[in-house]
Scaffold this motif. Structure first.
Motif, PDB file in Angstrom:
ATOM      1  N   ASN A 135       0.817  -1.213   0.000  1.00  0.00           N
ATOM      2  CA  ASN A 135       0.000   0.000   0.000  1.00  0.00           C
ATOM      3  C   ASN A 135       0.850   1.262   0.000  1.00  0.00           C
ATOM      4  N   PHE A 136       2.054   1.174   0.560  1.00  0.00           N
ATOM      5  CA  PHE A 136       2.955   2.327   0.620  1.00  0.00           C
ATOM      6  C   PHE A 136       4.320   1.905   0.106  1.00  0.00           C
ATOM      7  N   THR A 137       4.842   2.650  -0.868  1.00  0.00           N
ATOM      8  CA  THR A 137       6.169   2.358  -1.410  1.00  0.00           C
ATOM      9  C   THR A 137       7.238   2.843  -0.435  1.00  0.00           C
ATOM     10  N   ALA A 138       8.479   2.638  -0.812  1.00  0.00           N
ATOM     11  CA  ALA A 138       9.601   3.073   0.032  1.00  0.00           C
ATOM     12  C   ALA A 138       9.630   4.583   0.204  1.00  0.00           C
ATOM     13  N   ASN A 139       9.057   5.324  -0.730  1.00  0.00           N
ATOM     14  CA  ASN A 139       9.074   6.789  -0.641  1.00  0.00           C
ATOM     15  C   ASN A 139       7.805   7.384  -0.042  1.00  0.00           C
ATOM     16  N   GLU A 140       6.827   6.558   0.246  1.00  0.00           N
ATOM     17  CA  GLU A 140       5.576   7.060   0.822  1.00  0.00           C
ATOM     18  C   GLU A 140       5.569   6.839   2.332  1.00  0.00           C
ATOM     19  N   PRO A 141       5.305   7.881   3.096  1.00  0.00           N
ATOM     20  CA  PRO A 141       5.268   7.696   4.554  1.00  0.00           C
ATOM     21  C   PRO A 141       4.001   6.961   4.983  1.00  0.00           C
ATOM     22  N   LEU A 142       4.084   6.288   6.112  1.00  0.00           N
ATOM     23  CA  LEU A 142       2.889   5.706   6.706  1.00  0.00           C
ATOM     24  C   LEU A 142       1.954   6.839   7.103  1.00  0.00           C
ATOM     25  N   LYS A 143       0.674   6.593   7.034  1.00  0.00           N
ATOM     26  CA  LYS A 143      -0.299   7.615   7.420  1.00  0.00           C
ATOM     27  C   LYS A 143      -0.744   7.369   8.857  1.00  0.00           C
ATOM     28  N   GLU A 145      -3.738   7.970   9.887  1.00  0.00           N
ATOM     29  CA  GLU A 145      -5.064   7.366   9.773  1.00  0.00           C
ATOM     30  C   GLU A 145      -5.426   7.277   8.297  1.00  0.00           C
ATOM     31  N   ILE A 146      -6.350   6.396   7.983  1.00  0.00           N
ATOM     32  CA  ILE A 146      -6.835   6.250   6.615  1.00  0.00           C
ATOM     33  C   ILE A 146      -8.351   6.243   6.624  1.00  0.00           C
ATOM     34  N   GLU A 147      -8.952   6.599   5.502  1.00  0.00           N
ATOM     35  CA  GLU A 147     -10.400   6.511   5.356  1.00  0.00           C
ATOM     36  C   GLU A 147     -10.726   5.167   4.743  1.00  0.00           C
ATOM     37  N   THR A 148     -11.781   4.564   5.272  1.00  0.00           N
ATOM     38  CA  THR A 148     -12.204   3.279   4.738  1.00  0.00           C
ATOM     39  C   THR A 148     -13.703   3.140   4.896  1.00  0.00           C
ATOM     40  N   SER A 149     -14.298   2.404   3.984  1.00  0.00           N
ATOM     41  CA  SER A 149     -15.731   2.141   4.104  1.00  0.00           C
ATOM     42  C   SER A 149     -15.966   0.816   4.815  1.00  0.00           C
ATOM     43  N   LYS A 150     -14.894   0.125   5.138  1.00  0.00           N
ATOM     44  CA  LYS A 150     -14.970  -1.177   5.795  1.00  0.00           C
ATOM     45  C   LYS A 150     -14.924  -0.990   7.316  1.00  0.00           C
ATOM     46  N   ALA A 151     -15.812  -1.666   8.010  1.00  0.00           N
ATOM     47  CA  ALA A 151     -15.801  -1.607   9.476  1.00  0.00           C
ATOM     48  C   ALA A 151     -14.717  -2.527  10.009  1.00  0.00           C
ATOM     49  N   GLY A 152     -14.224  -2.237  11.185  1.00  0.00           N
ATOM     50  CA  GLY A 152     -13.213  -3.087  11.799  1.00  0.00           C
ATOM     51  C   GLY A 152     -11.811  -2.681  11.407  1.00  0.00           C
ATOM     52  N   VAL A 153     -10.917  -3.657  11.455  1.00  0.00           N
ATOM     53  CA  VAL A 153      -9.497  -3.397  11.224  1.00  0.00           C
ATOM     54  C   VAL A 153      -9.178  -3.508   9.740  1.00  0.00           C
ATOM     55  N   VAL A 154      -8.378  -2.572   9.272  1.00  0.00           N
ATOM     56  CA  VAL A 154      -7.857  -2.609   7.915  1.00  0.00           C
ATOM     57  C   VAL A 154      -6.337  -2.666   8.027  1.00  0.00           C
ATOM     58  N   LEU A 155      -5.733  -3.659   7.379  1.00  0.00           N
ATOM     59  CA  LEU A 155      -4.277  -3.800   7.411  1.00  0.00           C
ATOM     60  C   LEU A 155      -3.688  -3.201   6.146  1.00  0.00           C
ATOM     61  N   ARG A 156      -2.618  -2.441   6.322  1.00  0.00           N
ATOM     62  CA  ARG A 156      -1.898  -1.843   5.186  1.00  0.00           C
ATOM     63  C   ARG A 156      -0.428  -2.232   5.307  1.00  0.00           C
ATOM     64  N   THR A 157       0.237  -2.342   4.158  1.00  0.00           N
ATOM     65  CA  THR A 157       1.641  -2.744   4.142  1.00  0.00           C
ATOM     66  C   THR A 157       2.510  -1.640   3.570  1.00  0.00           C
ATOM     67  N   LYS A 158       3.693  -1.515   4.151  1.00  0.00           N
ATOM     68  CA  LYS A 158       4.654  -0.487   3.758  1.00  0.00           C
ATOM     69  C   LYS A 158       5.999  -1.132   3.494  1.00  0.00           C
ATOM     70  N   LEU A 159       6.631  -0.737   2.398  1.00  0.00           N
ATOM     71  CA  LEU A 159       7.967  -1.214   2.053  1.00  0.00           C
ATOM     72  C   LEU A 159       9.006  -0.248   2.614  1.00  0.00           C
ATOM     73  N   PHE A 160      10.028  -0.802   3.275  1.00  0.00           N
ATOM     74  CA  PHE A 160      11.108   0.001   3.833  1.00  0.00           C
ATOM     75  C   PHE A 160      12.437  -0.401   3.221  1.00  0.00           C
ATOM     76  N   ARG A 161      13.259   0.591   2.938  1.00  0.00           N
ATOM     77  CA  ARG A 161      14.660   0.339   2.638  1.00  0.00           C
ATOM     78  C   ARG A 161      15.350   0.016   3.965  1.00  0.00           C
ATOM     79  N   LYS A 162      16.543  -0.537   3.907  1.00  0.00           N
ATOM     80  CA  LYS A 162      17.255  -0.947   5.115  1.00  0.00           C
ATOM     81  C   LYS A 162      17.429   0.224   6.099  1.00  0.00           C
ATOM     82  N   ALA A 163      17.922   1.364   5.623  1.00  0.00           N
ATOM     83  CA  ALA A 163      18.163   2.509   6.511  1.00  0.00           C
ATOM     84  C   ALA A 163      16.866   3.037   7.115  1.00  0.00           C
ATOM     85  N   ASP A 164      15.791   3.044   6.323  1.00  0.00           N
ATOM     86  CA  ASP A 164      14.503   3.532   6.827  1.00  0.00           C
ATOM     87  C   ASP A 164      13.882   2.555   7.826  1.00  0.00           C
ATOM     88  N   PHE A 165      14.100   1.257   7.596  1.00  0.00           N
ATOM     89  CA  PHE A 165      13.592   0.255   8.532  1.00  0.00           C
ATOM     90  C   PHE A 165      14.314   0.393   9.882  1.00  0.00           C
TER      91      PHE A 165
END
Length: 171
Positions: A135-143, A145-165
């Protein structure tokens, strides 16, 4: 009738040509400009730059800066060429609701710089890193909060480079 046959042939050729072409990303995770040759075509990537290229599926010659040329096989859409052969890290982040059950299923223990970490982490390695499920590339920061029409938990994935991780783990 002849016009219909020509039209059908042209459409068939276009469909076949489009099946072998895909978009791949290249990432420069370093703090220096990178020169990359892909099948002899030169690309310049600034530090931290992600650059998309159109390329055919199959085997390709890659040369990064003054390193030896290597062959890679591009056989997946939504991939990123791993130019420096370092692992990338994927973190799963929950948004909304009680996330303990969902995150527990994603938990793994990884080794990073000699230390063990347990969490919703995944290591991706190899010449080509699959990115189609992120959902998020190495250059996109985690948010926050996000907007969703789904109730409950929504999981999102983010890619990190080694230094950013490393910074993510320290925070």
């Amino acid at each position: 009738m002849k016009l219909k046959a020509i039209f059908t042939s042209v459409i068939g050729v276009l469909l076949l040509a489009s099946c072998s072409n895909m978009v791949i990303t290249m990432d420069n995770p370093t703090d220096k400009e990178m020169t990359v040759l892909v099948d002899g075509k030169e690309y310049k990537l600034a530090p931290g730059e992600l650059q998309k290229i159109d390329i055919d599926k199959g085997e390709h010659a890659i040369k990064v800066n003054d390193q030896a040329e290597r062959k890679i096989n591009l056989d997946i859409d939504h991939g990123m060429i791993n130019l420096v052969n370092e692992p990338y890290y994927v973190v799963t982040v929950p948004y909304g609701g009680n996330s303990s059950a969902e995150l527990e299923a994603k938990k793994d223990t990884i080794t990073f710089e000699g230390d063990q970490y347990e969490g919703p982490f995944e290591i991706r390695e190899g010449d080509v890193i699959y990115t189609g499920d992120l959902n998020f590339t190495a250059n996109e920061p985690l948010k926050d909060e996000i907007e969703t029409s789904k109730a409950g938990v929504v999981l999102r994935t983010k890619l990190f480079r080694k230094a950013d991780f490393k910074k993510y783990l320290e925070d």
